[in-house]
Write an enzyme that holds these catalytic residues in place. Structure first.
Site, PDB file in Angstrom:
ATOM      1  N   TYR A   1       0.821  -1.216   0.000  1.00 15.74           N
ATOM      2  CA  TYR A   1       0.000   0.000   0.000  1.00 15.74           C
ATOM      3  C   TYR A   1       0.853   1.264   0.000  1.00 15.74           C
ATOM      4  O   TYR A   1       0.350   2.361  -0.226  1.00 15.74           O
ATOM      5  CB  TYR A   1      -0.918   0.046   1.223  1.00 15.74           C
ATOM      6  CG  TYR A   1      -1.876  -1.103   1.365  1.00 15.74           C
ATOM      7  CD1 TYR A   1      -2.187  -1.948   0.295  1.00 15.74           C
ATOM      8  CD2 TYR A   1      -2.483  -1.362   2.588  1.00 15.74           C
ATOM      9  CE1 TYR A   1      -3.062  -3.004   0.449  1.00 15.74           C
ATOM     10  CE2 TYR A   1      -3.365  -2.423   2.749  1.00 15.74           C
ATOM     11  CZ  TYR A   1      -3.651  -3.244   1.681  1.00 15.74           C
ATOM     12  OH  TYR A   1      -4.515  -4.284   1.851  1.00 15.74           O
TER      13      TYR A   1
ATOM     14  N   HIS B   1       1.106 -11.411   1.569  1.00  7.77           N
ATOM     15  CA  HIS B   1      -0.009 -10.747   0.905  1.00  7.77           C
ATOM     16  C   HIS B   1      -0.693 -11.589  -0.170  1.00  7.77           C
ATOM     17  O   HIS B   1      -1.871 -11.383  -0.488  1.00  7.77           O
ATOM     18  CB  HIS B   1       0.484  -9.432   0.287  1.00  7.77           C
ATOM     19  CG  HIS B   1      -0.576  -8.394   0.129  1.00  7.77           C
ATOM     20  ND1 HIS B   1      -0.317  -7.036   0.199  1.00  7.77           N
ATOM     21  CD2 HIS B   1      -1.902  -8.489  -0.079  1.00  7.77           C
ATOM     22  CE1 HIS B   1      -1.448  -6.361   0.022  1.00  7.77           C
ATOM     23  NE2 HIS B   1      -2.417  -7.217  -0.150  1.00  7.77           N
TER      24      HIS B   1
END
Length: 270
Positions: free
Chosen positions: A14, A83
């Site tokens: 992010y 992730h």
């Protein structure tokens, strides 16, 4: 934190961990809380050879963890996730790095995100500790009953993201390729939305109804909004319960994989 949230979720991918760290520090001070009063999750990006992005090695995971912890300005993480299962031949080495970080006391719990049954079976076959959690897309249009049952059988907690997809305009702007199927678009049309009638029945918003569904299914849910009023509203879901008939009706709304990581996505290769 002043709104009542105690779980902060971010990720290396992010590119906002430094800002989140600053927010945590300011929030703890403003709310009069200690570090132990909050739960912080971040995720390591494993790389993806299909994108020309070399999968991280064991050493690469260790370096990424140190960088994330420094950016967040924390001494430890409550939960650290891989992730995606896109590490290919390095996937088990990546998981071994997380196991070792936990044994060193730098992480309280370790897990994965977007992993399928096959990816978790790979960990099991290697004789390694199983993940504590699997963060996956979960909402009435993507209920993943087989995967959720598998997680329950193996003691892996499901964490739901994109819980509000039926209300979102995710990738719906001109020039963007939408991952929503035509069936999803029709099901979410304003006039056709079954969530509107259900929400009216309970005197809540459609977002509250969707989040309450996830909580009643036993999922930790991760609502995302920049609006302080909606933050408070999204947390106010414990004053009602969806009745059994409506829960059964929602079970019939499953439309498959979802919009974020559909089957065949290159991030799942390997």
């Amino acid at each position: 934190m002043l709104a009542g949230y105690r779980h902060i979720d971010t990720a290396e991918g992010y590119q906002n961990e430094a800002g989140v760290g600053q927010g945590i520090k300011a929030g703890l001070t403003a709310a009069g809380l200690a570090r132990k009063d909050i739960f912080v999750t971040t995720k390591v990006w494993p790389g993806n050879a299909a994108w020309g992005d070399a999968p991280k090695t064991y050493e690469g995971i260790m370096a990424a963890f140190a960088k994330s912890l420094a950016a967040l300005e924390l001494d430890y993480l409550d939960l650290y996730l891989i992730h995606a299962p896109s590490g290919g031949t390095e996937r088990l080495n990546e998981w071994r790095a997380l196991v070792d970080l936990k044994s060193q006391g730098k992480i309280r719990a370790i897990g994965v995100s977007n992993f399928t049954e096959a990816h978790i079976d790979e960990i099991k076959a290697a004789g390694l500790p199983l993940p504590a959690a699997n963060q996956i897309e979960l909402h009435p249009w993507s209920q993943k009953p087989d995967l959720v049952a598998y997680l329950a059988d193996n003691g892996v907690a499901p964490i739901a993201y994109s819980s509000l997809v039926p209300l979102s305009t995710w990738r719906a702007k001109d020039g963007q390729e939408s991952a929503k199927t035509e069936e999803m678009k029709a099901a979410g049309a304003e006039a056709a939305s079954p969530f509107k009638a259900m929400a009216a029945k309970y005197g809540v918003t459609e977002a509250q109804l969707l989040l309450r569904w996830g909580v009643q299914k036993g999922f930790a849910v991760l609502p995302k909004t920049m609006d302080p009023a909606r933050m408070r509203e999204n947390l106010d879901i414990f004053v009602f319960a969806i009745d059994a008939n409506d829960m059964r009706a929602i079970e019939t709304m499953d439309l498959g994989d979802g919009v974020a990581w559909p089957s065949g996505d290159p991030r799942h290769l390997g």
